[in-house]
Design a protein around this motif. Structure first.
Motif, PDB file in Angstrom:
ATOM      1  N   LEU A 466     -48.829  34.218 -23.879  1.00  0.00           N
ATOM      2  CA  LEU A 466     -48.249  32.944 -23.460  1.00  0.00           C
ATOM      3  C   LEU A 466     -47.016  33.156 -22.584  1.00  0.00           C
ATOM      4  O   LEU A 466     -46.838  32.480 -21.562  1.00  0.00           O
ATOM      5  CB  LEU A 466     -47.894  32.099 -24.691  1.00  0.00           C
ATOM      6  N   GLN A 467     -46.164  34.074 -22.980  1.00  0.00           N
ATOM      7  CA  GLN A 467     -44.959  34.336 -22.187  1.00  0.00           C
ATOM      8  C   GLN A 467     -45.316  34.905 -20.813  1.00  0.00           C
ATOM      9  O   GLN A 467     -44.707  34.534 -19.800  1.00  0.00           O
ATOM     10  CB  GLN A 467     -44.045  35.295 -22.954  1.00  0.00           C
ATOM     11  N   GLN A 468     -46.293  35.798 -20.780  1.00  0.00           N
ATOM     12  CA  GLN A 468     -46.720  36.335 -19.492  1.00  0.00           C
ATOM     13  C   GLN A 468     -47.354  35.243 -18.628  1.00  0.00           C
ATOM     14  O   GLN A 468     -47.182  35.232 -17.404  1.00  0.00           O
ATOM     15  CB  GLN A 468     -47.714  37.482 -19.715  1.00  0.00           C
ATOM     16  N   GLY A 469     -48.087  34.328 -19.255  1.00  0.00           N
ATOM     17  CA  GLY A 469     -48.665  33.217 -18.492  1.00  0.00           C
ATOM     18  C   GLY A 469     -47.584  32.333 -17.885  1.00  0.00           C
ATOM     19  O   GLY A 469     -47.702  31.903 -16.722  1.00  0.00           O
ATOM     20  N   LEU A 470     -46.533  32.059 -18.641  1.00  0.00           N
ATOM     21  CA  LEU A 470     -45.423  31.255 -18.116  1.00  0.00           C
ATOM     22  C   LEU A 470     -44.690  31.986 -16.998  1.00  0.00           C
ATOM     23  O   LEU A 470     -44.276  31.366 -16.005  1.00  0.00           O
ATOM     24  CB  LEU A 470     -44.465  30.904 -19.257  1.00  0.00           C
ATOM     25  N   ARG A 471     -44.521  33.305 -17.150  1.00  0.00           N
ATOM     26  CA  ARG A 471     -43.880  34.077 -16.072  1.00  0.00           C
ATOM     27  C   ARG A 471     -44.737  34.076 -14.818  1.00  0.00           C
ATOM     28  O   ARG A 471     -44.222  33.999 -13.695  1.00  0.00           O
ATOM     29  CB  ARG A 471     -43.600  35.508 -16.547  1.00  0.00           C
ATOM     30  N   ALA A 472     -46.060  34.164 -15.000  1.00  0.00           N
ATOM     31  CA  ALA A 472     -46.952  34.123 -13.834  1.00  0.00           C
ATOM     32  C   ALA A 472     -46.870  32.763 -13.141  1.00  0.00           C
ATOM     33  O   ALA A 472     -46.869  32.682 -11.900  1.00  0.00           O
ATOM     34  CB  ALA A 472     -48.387  34.418 -14.265  1.00  0.00           C
ATOM     35  N   LEU A 473     -46.774  31.698 -13.934  1.00  0.00           N
ATOM     36  CA  LEU A 473     -46.618  30.360 -13.349  1.00  0.00           C
ATOM     37  C   LEU A 473     -45.304  30.261 -12.584  1.00  0.00           C
ATOM     38  O   LEU A 473     -45.261  29.721 -11.473  1.00  0.00           O
ATOM     39  CB  LEU A 473     -46.670  29.316 -14.464  1.00  0.00           C
ATOM     40  N   ARG A 474     -44.262  30.777 -13.142  1.00  0.00           N
ATOM     41  CA  ARG A 474     -42.949  30.753 -12.473  1.00  0.00           C
ATOM     42  C   ARG A 474     -42.986  31.532 -11.168  1.00  0.00           C
ATOM     43  O   ARG A 474     -42.448  31.095 -10.150  1.00  0.00           O
ATOM     44  CB  ARG A 474     -41.884  31.325 -13.400  1.00  0.00           C
ATOM     45  N   THR A 475     -43.658  32.705 -11.193  1.00  0.00           N
ATOM     46  CA  THR A 475     -43.750  33.516  -9.977  1.00  0.00           C
ATOM     47  C   THR A 475     -44.501  32.775  -8.878  1.00  0.00           C
ATOM     48  O   THR A 475     -44.107  32.795  -7.714  1.00  0.00           O
ATOM     49  CB  THR A 475     -44.443  34.848 -10.291  1.00  0.00           C
ATOM     50  N   GLU A 476     -45.586  32.111  -9.245  1.00  0.00           N
ATOM     51  CA  GLU A 476     -46.346  31.345  -8.246  1.00  0.00           C
ATOM     52  C   GLU A 476     -45.515  30.208  -7.665  1.00  0.00           C
ATOM     53  O   GLU A 476     -45.520  29.971  -6.456  1.00  0.00           O
ATOM     54  CB  GLU A 476     -47.618  30.795  -8.883  1.00  0.00           C
ATOM     55  N   LEU A 477     -44.785  29.495  -8.533  1.00  0.00           N
ATOM     56  CA  LEU A 477     -43.968  28.383  -8.059  1.00  0.00           C
ATOM     57  C   LEU A 477     -42.835  28.869  -7.156  1.00  0.00           C
ATOM     58  O   LEU A 477     -42.497  28.220  -6.160  1.00  0.00           O
ATOM     59  CB  LEU A 477     -43.397  27.604  -9.247  1.00  0.00           C
ATOM     60  N   GLU A 478     -42.248  30.001  -7.490  1.00  0.00           N
ATOM     61  CA  GLU A 478     -41.194  30.551  -6.640  1.00  0.00           C
ATOM     62  C   GLU A 478     -41.732  30.904  -5.260  1.00  0.00           C
ATOM     63  O   GLU A 478     -41.085  30.637  -4.235  1.00  0.00           O
ATOM     64  CB  GLU A 478     -40.581  31.786  -7.310  1.00  0.00           C
ATOM     65  N   ALA A 479     -42.923  31.491  -5.227  1.00  0.00           N
ATOM     66  CA  ALA A 479     -43.520  31.839  -3.934  1.00  0.00           C
ATOM     67  C   ALA A 479     -43.865  30.579  -3.142  1.00  0.00           C
ATOM     68  O   ALA A 479     -43.642  30.522  -1.915  1.00  0.00           O
ATOM     69  CB  ALA A 479     -44.773  32.683  -4.157  1.00  0.00           C
ATOM     70  N   GLU A 480     -44.400  29.553  -3.817  1.00  0.00           N
ATOM     71  CA  GLU A 480     -44.722  28.302  -3.123  1.00  0.00           C
ATOM     72  C   GLU A 480     -43.469  27.626  -2.582  1.00  0.00           C
ATOM     73  O   GLU A 480     -43.457  27.127  -1.453  1.00  0.00           O
ATOM     74  CB  GLU A 480     -45.458  27.365  -4.087  1.00  0.00           C
ATOM     75  N   ASP A 481     -42.401  27.601  -3.386  1.00  0.00           N
ATOM     76  CA  ASP A 481     -41.159  26.972  -2.932  1.00  0.00           C
ATOM     77  C   ASP A 481     -40.546  27.743  -1.762  1.00  0.00           C
ATOM     78  O   ASP A 481     -40.016  27.143  -0.828  1.00  0.00           O
ATOM     79  CB  ASP A 481     -40.160  26.889  -4.083  1.00  0.00           C
ATOM     80  N   GLN A 482     -40.614  29.056  -1.836  1.00  0.00           N
ATOM     81  CA  GLN A 482     -40.090  29.864  -0.746  1.00  0.00           C
ATOM     82  C   GLN A 482     -40.821  29.556   0.553  1.00  0.00           C
ATOM     83  O   GLN A 482     -40.205  29.353   1.610  1.00  0.00           O
ATOM     84  CB  GLN A 482     -40.221  31.355  -1.091  1.00  0.00           C
ATOM     85  N   ASP A 483     -42.146  29.502   0.468  1.00  0.00           N
ATOM     86  CA  ASP A 483     -42.938  29.194   1.660  1.00  0.00           C
ATOM     87  C   ASP A 483     -42.675  27.771   2.139  1.00  0.00           C
ATOM     88  O   ASP A 483     -42.555  27.527   3.350  1.00  0.00           O
ATOM     89  CB  ASP A 483     -44.425  29.372   1.330  1.00  0.00           C
ATOM     90  N   LEU A 484     -42.566  26.826   1.205  1.00  0.00           N
ATOM     91  CA  LEU A 484     -42.322  25.428   1.570  1.00  0.00           C
ATOM     92  C   LEU A 484     -41.006  25.269   2.317  1.00  0.00           C
ATOM     93  O   LEU A 484     -40.961  24.671   3.398  1.00  0.00           O
ATOM     94  CB  LEU A 484     -42.330  24.562   0.306  1.00  0.00           C
TER      95      LEU A 484
END
Length: 557
Positions: A466-484
Motif C-alpha cells: 500500500l505504501q509503495q502504491g501511494l508513493r507510485a501515485l505521488r511520483t506520477e502526479l509529480e511528473a504530470e504537474d511538472q509537465d503541466l
C-alpha cells in the motif's frame, strides 16, 4: 498599422485564447464595447462632411429651445412631451445625405431635418434625448449616438447644473469630445451660480472651459448667444474636423492600449507564476499526505480479515483489497484535493479554468492498478534489501550450522575412538554425546529463530504494498504537474510575446499628430476658443432657414 486593423486582428486572437481558457470572456465583451464608430460612417461621402454638434443635458434645461434658436426654425420639439419622447433630432444641409444608419442608431427614432442654406452648410446640429430621464431607452439612444459626435454642447440651467447623472457623464467622456458649456435660462440665473458651475468644471479637469449664458425668451436679458454662434463658426473655418477626428482616434487608441494592458496583466507576470507554482506544489503535497493517511487508516479494517493468511495464499487477497481501497470515498478525497489546488490558483489570480481543463483528479482505476502492482511487488521483494539478505542467510544457516556441528561431533568421536583403541587416550562418554546434540540443536535453533524474525508477515507485505502504491501515485502526479507547469509556462510566454509583438508594440508605434489643439479641445477647451476668437474670420450667419428647408423622419432618409 491603424487602430481599426489592430482591432480586427485582435478579435479572433482574443476569441481563441478565451476558448483555451487563458483569458476571461469579459475581455471580449470589453473589446466589443470599444468605440470604433466615426462621424464619417453616417455619410455617403465619408471624406466630406459637416461638423456634428450635439446638445446634451438634463430634463427641462431648454436644449430644444436653444437648438430652435440656433437653427432659426422650430425643428426640435419642446414642452412636457420631451422627457418621455425617445427621439434624436438631426438638422443638416441637403448636400450631406445621411447614409443608412448603423444598427445601433434606429431610423425610426431619428428625426432628420434638411435645409438648403449655404451659410449653415458645414454644421449639423443634433438634439439628444434627456440623459436624466427615467426612460432607459433615452440613455441607451444617447450612448449609441455619442461615438459619432464631434462637439458636445453641455446645456444646464441655473437650477440644474449639479445633476449627478450629468457629472458622471462628464467624467467618463471628458477626453473624447470638444466641449462648450452653456447655462441656459439665464434670465433666471445669478452670477454666483455661473461661477460655481465654472469651479465645478475646473475640479473635473476642464481648464478655463468655454462657459456661456443663453436665454431663449423673446424679452430676455443680454446673453452670450452671439459668442456661441461665433465660436462654433470659427471652429468650422479653422478646419477643426481633422483635429476632432484625431481626437476620436487618440481616444480609441488609448482605450485599446488599456485593454491590451489588462490582457497582458491577465496573463500574469513571472513572479506571480513562480509563486503560484510553489503554492500549488505545497498544497498538492499536503493533500496527498492527508489522502495517504486516510487510506492507510481505512486499510487497517481491510487487513484485519486477512492477517492470519499465509504468504502462499496472500495473492488471492490483492485484487479485492485494491478494489476496496479505490472506491467512491477515495475518488471524492482525490477530487477534493484537486479542487483545493484550483481554488488556490484562483486566489493567486491565475486562470483557474485553464488548469481545470488541462488536469483532472487521479483516476481511482489508476489507483487500483498501482495498488495491485505494488502489492505483487511487495510480495516478490518484501522488506528492504538488508532484511531480505539476512532472511536468505538465515535459511542457509538453518541447515549449514547443524550439519557443520554434526560433522565436527562425528569427526571428533571417531578420532577419540581411534586413540582409545591404541591406548593413547580415553573413550568419549555420555557428556560428549549430550554436548554434541546441544551444539547441533543450537546450530539449527538460532538460524531458525532469526529466519522467523526476518520472515515478512502478510500484514507487513500488505502495508508495504500500500505504501509503495501511494508513493507510485505521488511520483506520477509529480511528473504530470511538472509537465503541466512547464508546458503552460512556455505557452504563456509565447502568448505574451505574441501579444506584445502583434498588438502592443504596433499600437505604441502609432504617432499622434503633433497638434496642440487636441488637449485644448477637451480639458483645455477654453484656450482653443480664445485662439479661434483671435482670428479675423467673418462670422457666419445662422439666421432663419430658407423656404427650401424641410423636416423628414429617419425612415425617409
Amino acid at each position: 498599422m491603424q487602430t481599426s486593423a489592430l482591432h480586427q486582428q485582435l478579435l479572433p486572437w482574443l476569441d481563441r485564447q478565451i476558448q483555451r481558457h487563458w483569458l476571461d470572456p469579459e475581455l471580449l465583451r470589453q473589446l466589443d464595447s470599444l468605440e470604433r464608430q466615426q462621424a464619417e460612417d453616417l455619410f455617403r461621402d465619408r471624406h466630406h462632411r459637416p461638423l456634428l454638434v450635439a446638445l446634451f443635458g438634463g430634463t427641462g434645461v431648454g436644449k430644444s429651445s436653444l437648438l430652435n434658436r440656433l437653427a432659426g426654425a422650430e425643428i426640435a420639439r419642446t414642452g412636457l412631451q420631451r422627457p418621455t419622447s425617445v427621439e434624436v433630432s438631426l438638422y443638416l444641409h441637403r448636400d450631406f445625405q445621411i447614409d443608412l444608419l448603423p444598427a445601433e442608431l434606429p431610423m425610426a427614432q431619428t428625426r432628420i431635418a434638411y435645409h438648403d442654406e449655404a451659410a449653415r452648410r458645414l454644421l449639423a446640429w443634433i438634439d439628444m434625448p434627456d440623459m436624466d430621464s427615467t426612460a432607459l431607452a433615452n440613455r441607451q439612444l444617447v450612448e449609441a449616438w455619442l461615438p459619432y459626435i464631434d462637439w458636445l454642447i453641455y446645456v444646464v440651467s441655473p437650477e440644474r447644473y449639479h445633476d449627478d447623472q450629468g457629472w458622471r457623464f462628464l467624467q467618463q467622456r471628458r477626453q473624447r469630445h470638444a466641449w462648450i458649456f452653456v447655462m441656459n435660462q439665464w434670465d433666471q440665473g445669478r452670477p454666483e451660480q455661473l461661477e460655481d458651475f465654472r469651479q465645478r468644471l475646473a475640479s473635473e479637469g476642464f481648464v478655463e472651459p468655454i462657459l456661456l449664458r443663453t436665454s431663449c425668451l423673446a424679452d430676455a436679458a443680454e446673453d452670450d448667444f452671439a459668442q456661441l454662434e461665433q465660436r462654433i463658426n470659427q471652429a468650422i473655418q479653422q478646419h477643426s474636423l481633422e483635429l476632432l477626428q484625431q481626437l476620436g482616434t487618440s481616444a480609441r487608441r488609448q482605450d485599446l492600449q488599456q485593454l491590451l494592458a489588462r490582457i497582458d496583466q491577465r496573463l500574469g507576470d513571472d513572479a506571480a507564476w513562480r509563486q503560484a507554482r510553489s503554492a500549488w506544489l505545497e498544497q498538492r503535497d499536503r493533500a496527498l499526505a492527508a489522502f495517504a493517511q486516510a487510506l492507510l487508516s481505512r486499510s487497517k479494517r481491510q487487513l484485519a480479515g486477512i492477517k492470519e493468511s499465509s504468504l502462499a495464499t496472500l495473492p488471492a487477497h490483492f485484487a479485492p483489497l485494491a478494489e476496496a481501497l479505490s472506491g467512491p470515498q477515495e475518488a471524492e478525497l482525490l477530487a477534493s484535493g484537486r479542487l483545493e489546488l484550483l481554488n488556490q490558483l484562483a486566489a493567486d489570480g491565475l486562470p483557474m479554468a485553464l488548469f481545470e481543463a488541462e488536469t483532472a483528479p487521479p483516476s481511482v482505476n489508476r489507483l487500483q492498478q498501482l495498488l495491485g502492482e505494488q502489492l505483487d511487488q511487495a510480495l516478490a521483494k518484501p522488506g528492504h534489501w538488508l532484511q531480505r539478505g539476512l532472511f536468505r542467510l538465515s535459511q542457509q544457516l538453518e541447515w549449514l550450522l547443524p550439519l557443520g556441528a554434526g560433522g565436527w561431533a562425528v569427526q571428533h568421536a571417531l578420532s577419540q575412538f581411534y586413540l582409545g583403541t591404541r591406548g593413547e587416550g580415553g573413550f568419549l562418554g555420555l557428556d560428549f554425546a549430550i554436548h554434541s546434540l546441544l551444539l547441533i540443536g543450537l546450530g539449527w535453533l538460532l538460524p531458525r529463530l532469526l529466519r522467523q524474525k526476518l520472515e515478512p508477515t502478510p500484514s507487513a507485505v500488505l502495508q508495504q504494498g500500500l505504501q509503495q502504491g501511494l508513493r507510485a501515485l505521488r511520483t506520477e502526479l509529480e511528473a504530470e504537474d511538472q509537465d503541466l507547469w512547464d508546458r503552460l509556462e512556455q505557452e504563456r510566454q509565447d502568448l505574451r510575446n505574441e501579444l506584445r509583438s502583434r498588438f502592443i508594440q504596433p499600437l505604441q508605434q502609432q504617432n499622434d499628430p503633433a497638434s496642440p489643439g487636441l488637449g485644448s479641445l477637451t480639458a483645455n477647451a477654453g484656450e482653443a476658443a480664445r485662439a479661434y476668437c483671435e482670428t479675423t474670420l467673418p462670422p457666419v450667419n445662422l439666421g432663419a432657414p430658407s423656404a427650401g428647408s424641410e423636416v423628414q423622419r429617419g425612415s425617409h432618409v
